[in-house]
Design a protein around this motif. Structure first.
Motif, PDB file in Angstrom:
ATOM      1  N   ASP A 252       0.831  -1.210   0.000  1.00 38.36           N
ATOM      2  CA  ASP A 252       0.000   0.000   0.000  1.00 38.36           C
ATOM      3  C   ASP A 252       0.862   1.255   0.000  1.00 38.36           C
ATOM      4  O   ASP A 252       0.544   2.242  -0.664  1.00 38.36           O
ATOM      5  CB  ASP A 252      -0.905   0.016   1.241  1.00 38.36           C
ATOM      6  N   VAL A 253       1.933   1.204   0.796  1.00 36.44           N
ATOM      7  CA  VAL A 253       2.872   2.327   0.874  1.00 36.44           C
ATOM      8  C   VAL A 253       4.269   1.790   0.552  1.00 36.44           C
ATOM      9  O   VAL A 253       4.713   0.822   1.175  1.00 36.44           O
ATOM     10  CB  VAL A 253       2.869   2.970   2.284  1.00 36.44           C
ATOM     11  N   ARG A 254       4.913   2.370  -0.408  1.00 37.04           N
ATOM     12  CA  ARG A 254       6.252   1.900  -0.748  1.00 37.04           C
ATOM     13  C   ARG A 254       7.139   3.088  -1.109  1.00 37.04           C
ATOM     14  O   ARG A 254       6.662   4.129  -1.556  1.00 37.04           O
ATOM     15  CB  ARG A 254       6.234   0.892  -1.890  1.00 37.04           C
ATOM     16  N   ILE A 255       8.415   2.893  -0.854  1.00 40.87           N
ATOM     17  CA  ILE A 255       9.407   3.907  -1.206  1.00 40.87           C
ATOM     18  C   ILE A 255      10.433   3.281  -2.144  1.00 40.87           C
ATOM     19  O   ILE A 255      11.029   2.241  -1.836  1.00 40.87           O
ATOM     20  CB  ILE A 255      10.100   4.475   0.047  1.00 40.87           C
ATOM     21  N   SER A 256      10.591   3.903  -3.282  1.00 41.57           N
ATOM     22  CA  SER A 256      11.552   3.449  -4.279  1.00 41.57           C
ATOM     23  C   SER A 256      12.719   4.423  -4.335  1.00 41.57           C
ATOM     24  O   SER A 256      12.512   5.645  -4.335  1.00 41.57           O
ATOM     25  CB  SER A 256      10.887   3.374  -5.664  1.00 41.57           C
ATOM     26  N   ILE A 257      13.915   3.886  -4.363  1.00 44.02           N
ATOM     27  CA  ILE A 257      15.104   4.729  -4.484  1.00 44.02           C
ATOM     28  C   ILE A 257      15.392   4.958  -5.962  1.00 44.02           C
ATOM     29  O   ILE A 257      15.601   4.016  -6.724  1.00 44.02           O
ATOM     30  CB  ILE A 257      16.307   4.069  -3.786  1.00 44.02           C
ATOM     31  N   LEU A 258      15.383   6.211  -6.369  1.00 49.10           N
ATOM     32  CA  LEU A 258      15.616   6.567  -7.770  1.00 49.10           C
ATOM     33  C   LEU A 258      17.087   6.824  -8.055  1.00 49.10           C
ATOM     34  O   LEU A 258      17.611   6.410  -9.096  1.00 49.10           O
ATOM     35  CB  LEU A 258      14.787   7.809  -8.131  1.00 49.10           C
ATOM     36  N   GLU A 259      17.748   7.515  -7.128  1.00 49.97           N
ATOM     37  CA  GLU A 259      19.168   7.809  -7.253  1.00 49.97           C
ATOM     38  C   GLU A 259      19.800   7.767  -5.874  1.00 49.97           C
ATOM     39  O   GLU A 259      19.149   8.085  -4.871  1.00 49.97           O
ATOM     40  CB  GLU A 259      19.389   9.200  -7.869  1.00 49.97           C
ATOM     41  N   GLN A 260      21.076   7.376  -5.821  1.00 47.39           N
ATOM     42  CA  GLN A 260      21.802   7.347  -4.557  1.00 47.39           C
ATOM     43  C   GLN A 260      23.134   8.056  -4.688  1.00 47.39           C
ATOM     44  O   GLN A 260      23.757   8.031  -5.752  1.00 47.39           O
ATOM     45  CB  GLN A 260      22.044   5.899  -4.084  1.00 47.39           C
ATOM     46  N   SER A 261      23.564   8.694  -3.593  1.00 50.38           N
ATOM     47  CA  SER A 261      24.878   9.325  -3.553  1.00 50.38           C
ATOM     48  C   SER A 261      25.336   9.326  -2.103  1.00 50.38           C
ATOM     49  O   SER A 261      24.615   8.881  -1.203  1.00 50.38           O
ATOM     50  CB  SER A 261      24.808  10.755  -4.089  1.00 50.38           C
TER      51      SER A 261
END
Length: 306
Positions: A252-261
């Protein structure tokens, strides 16, 4: 009403008997379990364990300025004032629970799991502080998540607190059920199930049975999407459930990482209504994204804007 108690209230809650035929009066602002940290006017509660006995330090506590003691053994010193109870840990827990119930309107969140408890607790605390301010939110201090530490946190509840986030830990069967009864969370968060305390809890299935106790009587359950249909977890879930997860999970709730540094991550938060929000986060890694999603799910339940 601030954080204070009367001796009469303490006696009513614990069912203790007065020591040395001396009734104590006055207001108490702190209940301390360490005789070395007693401040003027504190009550010293003498906990006992396999390797320690707080009853041996009653006189020390009085000499340090304690207003009185709560003990389980009659003191030899006739100057010691306070209450005797059968079990000081149980008395301590009754006090914590009774104090918590002074504020039934406090938004109480309980967090447990085999991993990620502290991170999720801190993330939820940040969400709440952003909404209500630092002074309005109580969060478990450090890793004080056991049968003693949870009570310490409950006794820190004040009139100014609008919400609380308490971490519940376990190593033996029945401990989560006991802590849940003390805390009475309206929102119960399970961070995940893994190979922790397997010996004490009887394997992975025992861990699941132990952790699922947090959902008893909760209004909302926050649970990893991977456990929503688990045959041990699912029957314990409340009617209202929100799942969370990282990218690629049917949550229902999700967090996707698009870019990392090195400075953190650009992430996308997706909510149950299908809306999404992109922002920069200080964390990195899939596991931390899932932890942050658990906090976001808790905020969504309370209609807190992301």
């Amino acid at each position: 009403m601030q954080k204070s108690w009367t001796w009469r209230w303490i006696q009513d809650v614990t069912g203790g008997e007065w020591l040395n035929s001396a009734t104590c009066e006055g207001e108490i602002c702190n209940i301390c379990t360490d005789s070395r940290k007693i401040r003027q006017g504190d009550v010293f509660l003498a906990l006992c364990g396999e390797r320690f006995d707080g009853n041996a330090f009653l006189t020390d506590a009085m000499e340090a300025g304690a207003a009185g003691v709560i003990c389980s053994r009659l003191p030899q010193d006739p100057q010691v004032r306070g209450l005797r109870v059968d079990d000081t840990l149980r008395a301590y827990q009754r006090l914590g629970h009774a104090h918590r119930m002074r504020w039934p309107g406090n938004v109480m969140v309980g967090v447990t799991g085999s991993f990620g408890k502290t991170s999720v607790k801190n993330f939820i605390g940040s969400v709440f502080r952003e909404k209500w301010g630092d002074d309005a939110v109580l969060v478990t201090a450090g890793n004080t998540n056991n049968q003693i530490g949870v009570v310490q946190n409950l006794l820190n509840l004040k009139e100014t607190h609008k919400a609380s986030v308490l971490e519940l830990g376990t190593s033996l069967p029945g401990e989560i059920a006991r802590l849940r009864e003390l805390v009475r969370p309206s929102i119960a968060v399970l961070t995940g199930i893994g190979a922790a305390h397997l010996e004490g809890l009887g394997g992975l299935e025992g861990v699941k049975r132990e952790k699922r106790a947090i959902f008893t009587q909760a209004r909302w359950g926050i649970v990893p999407a991977s456990l929503l249909h688990d045959p041990i977890i699912a029957p314990a879930l409340p009617e209202k459930v929100v799942t969370f997860g990282a990218a690629g999970e049917n949550a229902d709730v999700r967090i996707s990482i698009l870019e990392q540094s090195f400075a953190g991550s650009m992430v996308e938060l997706t909510l149950p209504d299908g809306t999404s929000h992109r922002f920069h986060a200080s964390f990195a890694g899939r596991h931390m994204a899932a932890n942050a999603a658990a906090a976001a799910a808790t905020g969504w339940v309370l209609e807190i804007d992301p």
